[in-house]
Design a protein around this motif. Sequence first.
Motif, short mmCIF file in Angstrom:
data_model
loop_
_atom_site.label_atom_id
_atom_site.label_comp_id
_atom_site.label_asym_id
_atom_site.label_seq_id
_atom_site.Cartn_x
_atom_site.Cartn_y
_atom_site.Cartn_z
N GLY A 191 -14.06 -17.01 11.38
CA GLY A 191 -14.44 -18.64 11.62
C GLY A 191 -15.81 -18.93 11.22
N LEU A 192 -16.66 -17.89 11.11
CA LEU A 192 -17.97 -18.26 10.85
C LEU A 192 -18.22 -18.17 9.24
CD1 LEU A 192 -19.54 -15.93 13.66
CD2 LEU A 192 -19.16 -18.36 13.81
N LEU A 193 -17.39 -17.70 8.53
CA LEU A 193 -17.63 -17.53 7.21
C LEU A 193 -17.26 -18.65 6.37
CD1 LEU A 193 -16.18 -13.64 6.68
CD2 LEU A 193 -18.81 -14.33 7.21
N GLU A 194 -18.15 -19.16 5.23
CA GLU A 194 -17.65 -20.30 4.47
C GLU A 194 -17.00 -19.64 3.19
OE1 GLU A 194 -21.22 -22.37 4.30
OE2 GLU A 194 -21.37 -22.46 6.54
N ALA A 195 -17.41 -18.44 2.81
CA ALA A 195 -16.81 -17.80 1.63
C ALA A 195 -16.71 -16.36 2.08
CB ALA A 195 -17.69 -17.98 0.53
N ARG A 196 -15.45 -15.85 1.60
CA ARG A 196 -15.33 -14.28 1.77
C ARG A 196 -15.79 -13.64 0.54
NH1 ARG A 196 -9.46 -12.55 4.20
NH2 ARG A 196 -10.23 -10.69 3.51
N LEU A 197 -16.40 -12.46 0.34
CA LEU A 197 -16.52 -11.71 -0.59
C LEU A 197 -15.23 -10.50 -0.90
CD1 LEU A 197 -20.39 -11.67 -0.46
CD2 LEU A 197 -18.85 -13.11 -1.57
N GLU A 198 -14.43 -10.68 -1.23
CA GLU A 198 -13.11 -10.03 -1.12
C GLU A 198 -13.51 -8.76 -1.95
OE1 GLU A 198 -9.16 -11.56 -1.08
OE2 GLU A 198 -10.16 -13.65 -0.10
N GLY A 199 -14.05 -9.03 -3.05
CA GLY A 199 -14.32 -7.99 -3.85
C GLY A 199 -15.21 -6.79 -3.25
N LEU A 200 -16.29 -7.12 -2.30
CA LEU A 200 -17.04 -6.37 -1.75
C LEU A 200 -16.25 -5.66 -0.67
CD1 LEU A 200 -20.66 -8.04 -1.43
CD2 LEU A 200 -19.76 -6.34 -3.08
N GLU A 201 -15.22 -6.35 0.00
CA GLU A 201 -14.29 -5.59 0.93
C GLU A 201 -13.59 -4.44 0.01
OE1 GLU A 201 -13.47 -10.06 3.31
OE2 GLU A 201 -11.98 -8.58 2.35
N ALA A 202 -12.90 -4.84 -0.65
CA ALA A 202 -12.12 -3.85 -1.66
C ALA A 202 -13.25 -2.64 -1.99
CB ALA A 202 -11.44 -4.53 -2.65
N GLN A 203 -14.08 -3.02 -2.46
CA GLN A 203 -15.06 -2.14 -3.00
C GLN A 203 -15.63 -0.96 -1.87
OE1 GLN A 203 -18.39 -3.40 -5.29
NE2 GLN A 203 -19.50 -1.46 -5.42
N ILE A 204 -15.86 -1.71 -0.49
CA ILE A 204 -16.23 -0.51 0.59
C ILE A 204 -15.31 0.19 0.87
CG2 ILE A 204 -16.60 -0.75 3.05
CD1 ILE A 204 -18.08 -3.44 2.50
N ARG A 205 -14.01 -0.28 0.56
CA ARG A 205 -12.73 0.43 1.24
C ARG A 205 -12.59 1.87 0.11
NH1 ARG A 205 -10.54 -4.68 2.20
NH2 ARG A 205 -10.78 -5.16 4.59
N ALA A 206 -12.75 1.29 -1.13
CA ALA A 206 -12.49 2.19 -2.27
C ALA A 206 -13.49 3.34 -2.15
CB ALA A 206 -12.53 1.52 -3.68
N HIS A 207 -14.86 3.00 -1.70
CA HIS A 207 -15.87 3.95 -1.51
C HIS A 207 -15.40 4.92 -0.50
CE1 HIS A 207 -19.80 5.54 -2.12
NE2 HIS A 207 -19.93 5.59 -0.93
N GLY A 208 -14.92 4.52 0.43
CA GLY A 208 -14.66 5.29 1.74
C GLY A 208 -13.31 6.16 1.50
N LEU A 209 -12.48 5.75 0.78
CA LEU A 209 -11.01 6.45 0.52
C LEU A 209 -11.23 7.49 -0.50
CD1 LEU A 209 -8.76 3.58 -0.31
CD2 LEU A 209 -8.41 5.00 1.72
N THR A 210 -12.73 7.79 -0.93
CA THR A 210 -13.12 8.97 -1.67
C THR A 210 -13.44 10.17 -0.98
OG1 THR A 210 -15.49 8.35 -1.85
CG2 THR A 210 -13.99 7.68 -3.72
N LYS A 211 -13.49 9.50 0.47
CA LYS A 211 -13.86 10.69 1.61
C LYS A 211 -12.90 10.77 2.52
CE LYS A 211 -18.77 9.10 1.09
NZ LYS A 211 -19.98 8.51 1.68
N THR A 212 -12.20 9.91 2.81
CA THR A 212 -11.08 9.88 3.94
C THR A 212 -9.97 8.81 3.71
OG1 THR A 212 -10.54 9.75 6.27
CG2 THR A 212 -12.54 8.76 5.66
N PRO A 213 -8.85 9.14 3.96
CA PRO A 213 -7.73 8.16 4.06
C PRO A 213 -7.76 7.11 4.76
CG PRO A 213 -6.67 10.23 4.41
CD PRO A 213 -8.07 10.49 4.25
N LEU A 214 -8.27 7.45 6.12
CA LEU A 214 -8.62 6.70 7.25
C LEU A 214 -9.24 5.38 6.73
CD1 LEU A 214 -9.55 9.26 10.08
CD2 LEU A 214 -7.11 8.15 9.34
N ALA A 215 -10.19 5.39 5.71
CA ALA A 215 -10.75 4.13 5.40
C ALA A 215 -10.10 2.93 5.08
CB ALA A 215 -11.53 4.65 4.02
#
Length: 204
Positions: free
Chosen positions: A128-152
Amino acid sequence: MPHPQDTASDPGSSRAGSPRSGAAHQEAHEGPVRQKGLVPLEEPVRGAVITVSDRCVSGERQDRSGPLAVRLLAQHRVIAPAARVVPDGVEPVRRAIEQALAQGARVVLTTGGTGVTPRDLTPEATIGLLEARLEGLEAQIRAHGLTKTPLAGLSRGLVGVTSRGPEGALVVNAPGSRGGVEDTIAVIGPLVPHVLEQLGGGDH
C-alpha cells in the motif's frame, strides 16, 4: 536467359530490396545504440534497514541480517543507521517504513517476513505504500538467489518506489536470511543511483 550466377553477382538484383540492407544503412547512418552505464552515487544518501522478526524482538534470536544489510548498503553509498527491529505483522512494518520515509530515507530495505508462514506479512505491509512496483527487479533478485538455493523461490518480497518522504524512495523487501540480504543488495545496489535519478525526474 541469364545464368543463375550472373543474377547472384548483380549488385542490384539480391540486395537492393533487402530489408536488412536498409536497416544496416540506417544503423550505419545513426551509429550504434548507446547503452547507459551504471555509475555510483555522487553523494551518499540516507537509507534505513528494518528487521522484521518476532524472535529478534523477543530476544530469542540475534539479528544478523539487519547489520549485514547496513554494511552492504554502505558499499553503495547508502548510509543507514543501525537496523531497527520490529515484530512481524502488517501494522508494525508499515509504521516503521512510513517513519523511515518521513525521516528522509531514500532507500528503505526490510529483511524478513517475506515467506509463507501466517506471520510473514511484510509484502502486505509494503504494497500500500508503493506507487509503482519494479517487478523486473523482484524477478531478478529471485533468479539471482535461485543460483544458490531453491528456497529463494519462496520469497514474496516486493521492490517498488514511492513519492512519500521529502524526495521519494526505493523500498525493498529482502528475505530474513543473510544470503537473501546479500542476493537482494547485489541486484539493487548498483541500480540505486539510476532509480533515484528517475524519481527526481531524470532521463532514462
